[in-house]
Every structure is written in C-alpha cells, then in structure tokens.
Motif scaffolding. Structure first.
Motif, PDB file in Angstrom:
ATOM      1  N   GLY A  11      26.783  37.533  41.353  1.00 56.85           N
ATOM      2  CA  GLY A  11      28.047  37.828  42.029  1.00 56.85           C
ATOM      3  C   GLY A  11      28.888  38.868  41.315  1.00 56.85           C
ATOM      4  O   GLY A  11      29.200  38.718  40.140  1.00 56.85           O
ATOM      5  N   VAL A  12      29.262  39.918  42.053  1.00 60.79           N
ATOM      6  CA  VAL A  12      30.087  40.990  41.498  1.00 60.79           C
ATOM      7  C   VAL A  12      31.544  40.550  41.364  1.00 60.79           C
ATOM      8  O   VAL A  12      32.149  40.649  40.288  1.00 60.79           O
ATOM      9  CB  VAL A  12      29.991  42.249  42.393  1.00 60.79           C
ATOM     10  CG1 VAL A  12      31.070  43.266  42.022  1.00 60.79           C
ATOM     11  CG2 VAL A  12      28.604  42.877  42.269  1.00 60.79           C
ATOM     12  N   ARG A  13      32.127  40.049  42.447  1.00 60.23           N
ATOM     13  CA  ARG A  13      33.569  39.804  42.465  1.00 60.23           C
ATOM     14  C   ARG A  13      34.025  38.737  41.479  1.00 60.23           C
ATOM     15  O   ARG A  13      35.062  38.896  40.838  1.00 60.23           O
ATOM     16  CB  ARG A  13      34.002  39.453  43.895  1.00 60.23           C
ATOM     17  CG  ARG A  13      33.747  40.585  44.886  1.00 60.23           C
ATOM     18  CD  ARG A  13      34.183  40.260  46.302  1.00 60.23           C
ATOM     19  NE  ARG A  13      33.682  41.292  47.220  1.00 60.23           N
ATOM     20  CZ  ARG A  13      32.713  41.109  48.095  1.00 60.23           C
ATOM     21  NH1 ARG A  13      32.159  39.906  48.221  1.00 60.23           N
ATOM     22  NH2 ARG A  13      32.312  42.090  48.864  1.00 60.23           N
ATOM     23  N   PRO A  14      33.280  37.626  41.307  1.00 57.64           N
ATOM     24  CA  PRO A  14      33.763  36.609  40.352  1.00 57.64           C
ATOM     25  C   PRO A  14      33.583  36.989  38.881  1.00 57.64           C
ATOM     26  O   PRO A  14      34.032  36.248  38.003  1.00 57.64           O
ATOM     27  CB  PRO A  14      32.877  35.382  40.679  1.00 57.64           C
ATOM     28  CG  PRO A  14      32.229  35.675  41.979  1.00 57.64           C
ATOM     29  CD  PRO A  14      32.100  37.150  42.050  1.00 57.64           C
ATOM     30  N   SER A  15      32.916  38.132  38.607  1.00 57.34           N
ATOM     31  CA  SER A  15      32.600  38.453  37.208  1.00 57.34           C
ATOM     32  C   SER A  15      33.771  39.050  36.442  1.00 57.34           C
ATOM     33  O   SER A  15      33.711  39.183  35.217  1.00 57.34           O
ATOM     34  CB  SER A  15      31.396  39.404  37.147  1.00 57.34           C
ATOM     35  OG  SER A  15      31.688  40.683  37.681  1.00 57.34           O
ATOM     36  N   TRP A  16      34.845  39.410  37.147  1.00 56.25           N
ATOM     37  CA  TRP A  16      36.033  39.918  36.459  1.00 56.25           C
ATOM     38  C   TRP A  16      36.830  38.762  35.859  1.00 56.25           C
ATOM     39  O   TRP A  16      36.856  37.662  36.405  1.00 56.25           O
ATOM     40  CB  TRP A  16      36.926  40.680  37.440  1.00 56.25           C
ATOM     41  CG  TRP A  16      36.260  41.848  38.081  1.00 56.25           C
ATOM     42  CD1 TRP A  16      35.617  41.871  39.286  1.00 56.25           C
ATOM     43  CD2 TRP A  16      36.152  43.173  37.554  1.00 56.25           C
ATOM     44  NE1 TRP A  16      35.114  43.129  39.549  1.00 56.25           N
ATOM     45  CE2 TRP A  16      35.432  43.949  38.501  1.00 56.25           C
ATOM     46  CE3 TRP A  16      36.592  43.779  36.377  1.00 56.25           C
ATOM     47  CZ2 TRP A  16      35.151  45.298  38.302  1.00 56.25           C
ATOM     48  CZ3 TRP A  16      36.314  45.123  36.188  1.00 56.25           C
ATOM     49  CH2 TRP A  16      35.600  45.873  37.134  1.00 56.25           C
ATOM     50  N   GLY A  17      37.489  39.012  34.750  1.00 56.60           N
ATOM     51  CA  GLY A  17      38.429  38.028  34.213  1.00 56.60           C
ATOM     52  C   GLY A  17      37.797  36.944  33.366  1.00 56.60           C
ATOM     53  O   GLY A  17      36.836  37.169  32.638  1.00 56.60           O
ATOM     54  N   GLU A  18      38.325  35.730  33.500  1.00 55.93           N
ATOM     55  CA  GLU A  18      37.984  34.644  32.586  1.00 55.93           C
ATOM     56  C   GLU A  18      36.520  34.230  32.643  1.00 55.93           C
ATOM     57  O   GLU A  18      35.984  33.720  31.658  1.00 55.93           O
ATOM     58  CB  GLU A  18      38.877  33.424  32.870  1.00 55.93           C
ATOM     59  CG  GLU A  18      40.346  33.652  32.551  1.00 55.93           C
ATOM     60  CD  GLU A  18      41.185  32.413  32.815  1.00 55.93           C
ATOM     61  OE1 GLU A  18      40.611  31.400  33.281  1.00 55.93           O
ATOM     62  OE2 GLU A  18      42.400  32.464  32.557  1.00 55.93           O
TER      63      GLU A  18
END
Length: 315
Positions: A88-95
């Motif tokens: 998954g691309v989108r959930p990989s940002w951040g925490e």
C-alpha cells in the motif's frame, strides 16, 4: 536450475501467495507456506487458504518472519518465494513507516541470511512497479533509474537492492530474481486495490472514491499471468536480475471504469476526490527482459481478468 521439489512461500495467505502455492502444488512441489495471519482468526486468510489447507504436500507455518527459526524452514528448499510484506502506497506515509521498514526490509535481510546459511539456490522476490516512480514517457525498463515517490516504494526498492547484493556474493550459491509486479488483480485481490474497489462499488451501490481525474494510467496484470512469471523466474538462467511483470498495456482509470460497466452490465457509481500523495501518473512495463529471460507473455485481457474477478466477488 532444476524443477522445484521443495518451495518456501512467504505471505502464503495473501493474494498472489495463495495462487502461487496452488500452482506449485499442481506442479508436484512440496510447499512450506509461511504467514503471520492465521486462518483460524483471519477471515481473509481462511478464504485464501481454503483450497490449500489439508492438501497433500502443503504445510502451513503461522508466525512472524522476524521471530521464526528461518534456517530450519529454508533447509533443503529448492527455492524461496518471498512475497510477504506490508503493501500500500497511501498508508506508508507517517507513523506506519516503521512497520513498512521492518516488514519489507529488515525481515528480507533476515530471510536472505537464512537462505545463505542453508545454501538455497534461488530466491524469487516480490518487488513492485512502485520503485520506478513516474513514467518517463515510455514503458519503464529495468535499467531505468528508480525514483520511488512513496515510502512504500522506497522500502520495496531497498529490499530488491539488498537481495541482489546477496546474490552477487561469491561465498554463496544463492541467486535472486526480483519481480517488479505491475498492479496485479484477479480473484482474491486485496479489497483496497482499484479493480476490487470498482467491482465492489457496482455490487454494493456505494460510490467508488476516484482519486484524480481518471486519466492516470496503470498497467494491470492478471494474477494467473503474474504466477506464470513467478514460476518461470524460479528456473530462469539468472544470477541477480530485476524483471518487470506487466499485463502488456497501460490503460486509464476511465477505461477501467468503462470495462467494468461492460463486464458487470452496470455503471460504476463514483465520488471524485483529489490525487493522493505518492500516486504516480502512469505505470507501464517494458516486457523485453521478461520475454527473453522468462519466456513470459501475458495471456489474459483486462476484460477477461475482470470478468473472472467479478465472478469471484459475486459468488
């Protein structure tokens, strides 16, 4: 490379992993499947593994790759297919990046060490078209400079480069083929992926959230074609290679919506939204190396593959 007799498949309760394990068993291989998801408590794992559990030649190992005794599991393996990871691309940002780093990179290094210590001759690694970033105006070639646009893509590229580095060591028989899959779809596809979301929008009537204007293009690969390439990668004459696995053409999301309407006989309800961080404009695979090294040729059209996925969803 000889025919596979004993294979280890990580991420076996996943979409591609479960299809691959079925194909390996049909070929006569004994399969050790590893996954942290248990079919006793995870409905998706139970559904994906339904045709495998209790089948002769298949052994399921439940547990975390970061904690299991991997040397005992890779001992005597003809090949290791490493498909486990956090997608998954989108959930990989951040925490959540720490989870991506641990599951996609650190675990891969641990598995590579086990393969080296037990003299495994071949690892086939699930990489991703996300390593490329945006298209350069033509189909992406393996020799192009990678420029991932998301933390997910960065971890997939790191795992790929790490694996190829192990493959060129002189003190081990290990060879590696890293497959850069381009948007695999079909029965049992993860529900968060585009075609699954489109077909479920038709089924439920709940609008599809369409990110961007719909002109962004994707190279969609049917899971049967992806599995065929993966099986071929196991016995291909290679030492350390990255290889594209695509569907043969790139289509816009608007074209996909039109194809879905044709397959289902219903229009897809949509709700437009802004483009998401990390999403690329176009993906398209140059398949020259796949054809030459793997003898790969995608055989399933988007309409045929989507029809198979629609049958699965509606059943």
């Amino acid at each position: 490379m000889q025919q596979v007799e004993r294979a280890v498949v990580t991420g076996v309760a996943g979409f591609i992993g479960s299809h691959l394990a079925e194909a390996l068993l049909l070929q006569g291989a004994n399969v050790v499947g590893i996954d942290r998801r248990s079919p006793a408590s995870d409905p998706v794992a139970a559904e994906n593994l339904e045709s495998l559990l209790g089948r002769r030649g298949f052994h399921l190992v439940e547990g975390e790759l970061g904690e299991l005794d991997l040397r005992s599991l890779t001992e005597g393996a003809s090949a290791v297919f490493h498909l486990a990871g956090v997608p998954g691309v989108r959930p990989s940002w951040g925490e959540r990046f720490a989870e991506y780093l641990a599951s996609n990179v650190m675990v891969t290094q641990r598995l590579l060490e086990a393969c080296v210590s037990t003299d495994v001759p071949r690892m086939v690694l699930a990489s991703s078209s996300s390593v490329y970033g945006n298209s350069v105006g033509r189909p992406s070639r393996e020799e192009d400079l990678p420029f991932p646009l998301s933390p997910y893509g960065v971890t997939k590229l790191a795992a790929e480069r790490l694996s190829l580095a192990y493959a060129v060591r002189r003190d081990t028989p290990l060879s590696v083929v890293a497959l850069r899959y381009f948007t695999v779809y079909g029965p049992r596809q993860r529900p968060d992926m585009a075609i699954g979301r489109i077909l479920r929008a038709v089924l439920t009537g709940h609008p599809l959230r369409l990110y961007g204007d719909g002109v962004q293009r994707r190279d969609f690969t049917y899971v049967g074609d992806a599995v065929a390439a993966t099986m071929a990668a196991c016995v291909a004459p290679a030492q350390a290679e990255a290889v594209n696995v695509g569907g043969g053409r790139s289509v816009s999301m608007l074209d996909v919506l039109a194809c879905a309407a044709q397959v289902t006989g219903q229009e897809v309800p949509i709700l437009r939204d802004v483009t998401q961080l990390g999403d690329v404009d176009t993906t398209e695979a140059d398949l020259t190396r796949a054809r030459n090294l793997l003898g790969y040729e995608p055989s399933t059209s988007l309409a045929e593959g989507m029809g198979q996925q629609w049958k699965w969803i509606t059943s």
